[in-house]
Write an enzyme that holds these catalytic residues in place. Structure first.
Site, PDB file in Angstrom:
ATOM      1  N   GLY A   1      33.441  11.333 -15.118  1.00 46.18           N
ATOM      2  CA  GLY A   1      34.156  10.600 -16.168  1.00 46.18           C
ATOM      3  C   GLY A   1      33.717  11.034 -17.560  1.00 46.18           C
TER       4      GLY A   1
ATOM      5  N   GLU B   1      35.659  14.015 -18.275  1.00 46.95           N
ATOM      6  CA  GLU B   1      37.049  13.558 -18.460  1.00 46.95           C
ATOM      7  C   GLU B   1      37.227  12.893 -19.820  1.00 46.95           C
ATOM      8  OE1 GLU B   1      36.907  11.501 -14.658  1.00 46.95           O
ATOM      9  OE2 GLU B   1      38.627  12.650 -13.959  1.00 46.95           O
TER      10      GLU B   1
HETATM   11  C1  HXC Z   1      24.980   5.406 -12.810  1.00 48.01           C
HETATM   12  C2  HXC Z   1      23.531   7.040 -13.475  1.00 48.01           C
HETATM   13  C3  HXC Z   1      24.556   7.988 -13.478  1.00 48.01           C
HETATM   14  C4  HXC Z   1      25.875   7.555 -13.130  1.00 48.01           C
HETATM   15  C5  HXC Z   1      22.748   8.979 -14.062  1.00 48.01           C
HETATM   16  N1  HXC Z   1      22.420   7.696 -13.849  1.00 48.01           N
HETATM   17  N2  HXC Z   1      24.038   9.184 -13.829  1.00 48.01           N
HETATM   18  N3  HXC Z   1      23.730   5.759 -13.149  1.00 48.01           N
HETATM   19  N4  HXC Z   1      26.024   6.263 -12.804  1.00 48.01           N
HETATM   20  N5  HXC Z   1      26.929   8.374 -13.138  1.00 48.01           N
HETATM   21  C6  HXC Z   1      21.110   7.064 -13.981  1.00 48.01           C
HETATM   22  C7  HXC Z   1      20.190   7.419 -12.809  1.00 48.01           C
HETATM   23  O1  HXC Z   1      20.450   6.589 -11.719  1.00 48.01           O
HETATM   24  C8  HXC Z   1      18.834   7.173 -13.427  1.00 48.01           C
HETATM   25  O2  HXC Z   1      18.584   5.795 -13.470  1.00 48.01           O
HETATM   26  C9  HXC Z   1      19.030   7.624 -14.866  1.00 48.01           C
HETATM   27  O3  HXC Z   1      20.433   7.566 -15.111  1.00 48.01           O
HETATM   28  C10 HXC Z   1      18.552   9.037 -15.105  1.00 48.01           C
HETATM   29  O4  HXC Z   1      19.155   9.874 -14.148  1.00 48.01           O
HETATM   30  P1  HXC Z   1      18.344  10.880 -13.197  1.00 48.01           P
HETATM   31  O5  HXC Z   1      19.211  11.176 -12.050  1.00 48.01           O
HETATM   32  O6  HXC Z   1      16.989  10.347 -12.908  1.00 48.01           O
HETATM   33  O7  HXC Z   1      18.212  12.150 -14.160  1.00 48.01           O
HETATM   34  P2  HXC Z   1      18.155  13.689 -13.760  1.00 48.01           P
HETATM   35  O8  HXC Z   1      17.239  13.903 -12.588  1.00 48.01           O
HETATM   36  O9  HXC Z   1      17.861  14.407 -15.043  1.00 48.01           O
HETATM   37  O10 HXC Z   1      19.626  14.073 -13.262  1.00 48.01           O
HETATM   38  C11 HXC Z   1      20.681  14.002 -14.179  1.00 48.01           C
HETATM   39  C12 HXC Z   1      22.033  14.087 -13.447  1.00 48.01           C
HETATM   40  C13 HXC Z   1      22.089  13.032 -12.331  1.00 48.01           C
HETATM   41  C14 HXC Z   1      22.199  15.488 -12.828  1.00 48.01           C
HETATM   42  C15 HXC Z   1      23.131  13.885 -14.470  1.00 48.01           C
HETATM   43  O11 HXC Z   1      21.746  11.774 -12.903  1.00 48.01           O
HETATM   44  C16 HXC Z   1      23.419  12.889 -11.699  1.00 48.01           C
HETATM   45  O12 HXC Z   1      23.790  13.701 -10.828  1.00 48.01           O
HETATM   46  N6  HXC Z   1      24.173  11.838 -12.051  1.00 48.01           N
HETATM   47  C17 HXC Z   1      25.447  11.536 -11.421  1.00 48.01           C
HETATM   48  C18 HXC Z   1      26.514  12.472 -11.909  1.00 48.01           C
HETATM   49  C19 HXC Z   1      27.848  12.179 -11.239  1.00 48.01           C
HETATM   50  O13 HXC Z   1      27.967  12.256 -10.011  1.00 48.01           O
HETATM   51  N7  HXC Z   1      28.844  11.810 -12.046  1.00 48.01           N
HETATM   52  C20 HXC Z   1      30.168  11.482 -11.518  1.00 48.01           C
HETATM   53  C21 HXC Z   1      30.246  10.013 -11.265  1.00 48.01           C
HETATM   54  S1  HXC Z   1      31.770   9.547 -10.552  1.00 48.01           S
HETATM   55  P3  HXC Z   1      17.334   5.146 -12.664  1.00 48.01           P
HETATM   56  O14 HXC Z   1      17.427   3.694 -13.004  1.00 48.01           O
HETATM   57  O15 HXC Z   1      17.554   5.484 -11.253  1.00 48.01           O
HETATM   58  O16 HXC Z   1      16.147   5.845 -13.263  1.00 48.01           O
HETATM   59  C22 HXC Z   1      32.854   9.570 -11.821  1.00 48.01           C
HETATM   60  C23 HXC Z   1      34.282   9.216 -11.443  1.00 48.01           C
HETATM   61  C24 HXC Z   1      35.123   8.983 -12.642  1.00 48.01           C
HETATM   62  O17 HXC Z   1      32.559   9.843 -12.914  1.00 48.01           O
HETATM   63  C25 HXC Z   1      36.392   8.327 -12.226  1.00 48.01           C
HETATM   64  C26 HXC Z   1      37.123   7.704 -13.366  1.00 48.01           C
HETATM   65  C27 HXC Z   1      36.489   6.548 -13.987  1.00 48.01           C
END
Ligand code: HXC
Length: 259
Positions: free
Chosen positions: A110, A113
């Site tokens: 997102g 996006e």
């Molecule tokens: C909720 C998130 C998050 C997310 C990161 N965090 N991304 N929480 N939703 N999308 C939180 C983690 O849980 C963590 O909190 C803190 O942020 C730091 O993240 P880390 O993972 O510890 O950091 P790092 O190791 O540096 O990795 C960074 C990252 C990874 C590669 C960006 O966080 C990641 O893969 N995030 C998810 C990316 C993703 O899949 N996005 C798409 C989402 S679906 P805590 O409390 O655990 O420390 C989407 C659909 C959209 O977007 C549809 C329309 C609305």
């Protein structure tokens, strides 16, 4: 303009408003409240006459790491249908004033996006773009498959969407996703510089021009081809077409008169 999850400065510079996504601990994960606040802020800024251009940014580590996975995890399809968050996204898309995304760090799912919903993207060298939804068993839902494909082409978009791989700022620029890439220290300044240039133009012309460029993305291929074909035929109503083709046959330079 007081919000909880975003910081809004309607007068960041002359005629330029700045919105900063502000959930740094969660890498600016876009939960429903943040998106609602963003929609409200954009609507208010759209109504402020002195604002001519809007910048949306995050922080150096993250523009936004996607929709909030923790908030979505337990939801089912009908929950999502009822929440209807895309109504909010549609409103953002309808903002009349130009919006520049100033992106550093992660712009994922997102977040990518949202950056693409903006009109232009200035990226810092550390920016990483991706649609990693596939890795968590879903797919892009806020325009990713459509806007990314239009921006970087089918092959590139397909690879990003089907593998979830991230691309660097440099790759994003090469593919045409971002306007330019600048060092991390100046990405926001660069966005402001661009916003200032736009703010010098007629706001009415800017609004109409933004609408018109967006139209290119909103008409389907069939409609676009039909439009193109009519204009192609129309060129054959001109003297310049005869002159151009005749000059080719006679191996001379054409003289166009605009008739
Ligand atoms: C909720 C998130 C998050 C997310 C990161 N965090 N991304 N929480 N939703 N999308 C939180 C983690 O849980 C963590 O909190 C803190 O942020 C730091 O993240 P880390 O993972 O510890 O950091 P790092 O190791 O540096 O990795 C960074 C990252 C990874 C590669 C960006 O966080 C990641 O893969 N995030 C998810 C990316 C993703 O899949 N996005 C798409 C989402 S679906 P805590 O409390 O655990 O420390 C989407 C659909 C959209 O977007 C549809 C329309 C609305």
């Amino acid at each position: 303009m007081n919000f909880e999850l975003i910081l809004v400065n309607p007068a960041y510079a002359a005629h330029i408003a700045l919105i900063q996504l502000n959930r740094p601990k969660e890498l600016n994960a876009l939960n429903l409240q943040l998106m609602l606040e963003l929609k409200q802020a954009l609507s208010q800024l759209d109504d402020l006459e002195e604002v001519r251009c809007i910048i949306i940014t995050g922080n150096q580590q993250a523009f936004a790491a996607g929709a909030d996975i923790k908030q979505m995890e337990s939801k089912n399809a009908i929950d999502l249908l009822k929440i209807d968050q895309f109504e909010t996204w549609d409103q953002i898309r309808k903002t009349k004033k130009p919006i520049i995304a100033a992106v550093s760090g992660f712009a994922l799912g997102g977040g990518c996006e949202l950056a693409m919903t903006c009109d232009m993207i200035i990226a810092s060298e550390s920016a990483k773009f991706g649609q990693p939804e596939i890795k968590i068993g879903i797919m892009p839902g806020a325009g990713g498959t459509q806007r990314l494909t239009r921006a970087i082409g089918k092959a590139n978009a397909m690879e990003m969407v089907l593998t979830g791989k991230f691309i660097s700022a440099e790759e994003a620029q090469r593919m045409g996703l971002v306007n330019r890439v600048v060092p991390e220290e100046i990405y926001l300044d660069e966005a402001v510089k661009l916003a200032k240039e736009i703010a010098l133009m007629s706001p009415i012309a800017i609004r109409l021009a933004k609408e018109s460029v967006n139209k290119a993305f909103e008409s389907g291929l069939q409609e676009g081809l039909y439009f193109e074909r009519k204009n192609f035929y129309m060129t054959f109503a001109s003297e310049d077409q005869k002159e151009g083709m005749n000059a080719f046959v006679e191996k001379r330079k054409p003289i166009f008169t605009g008739k």
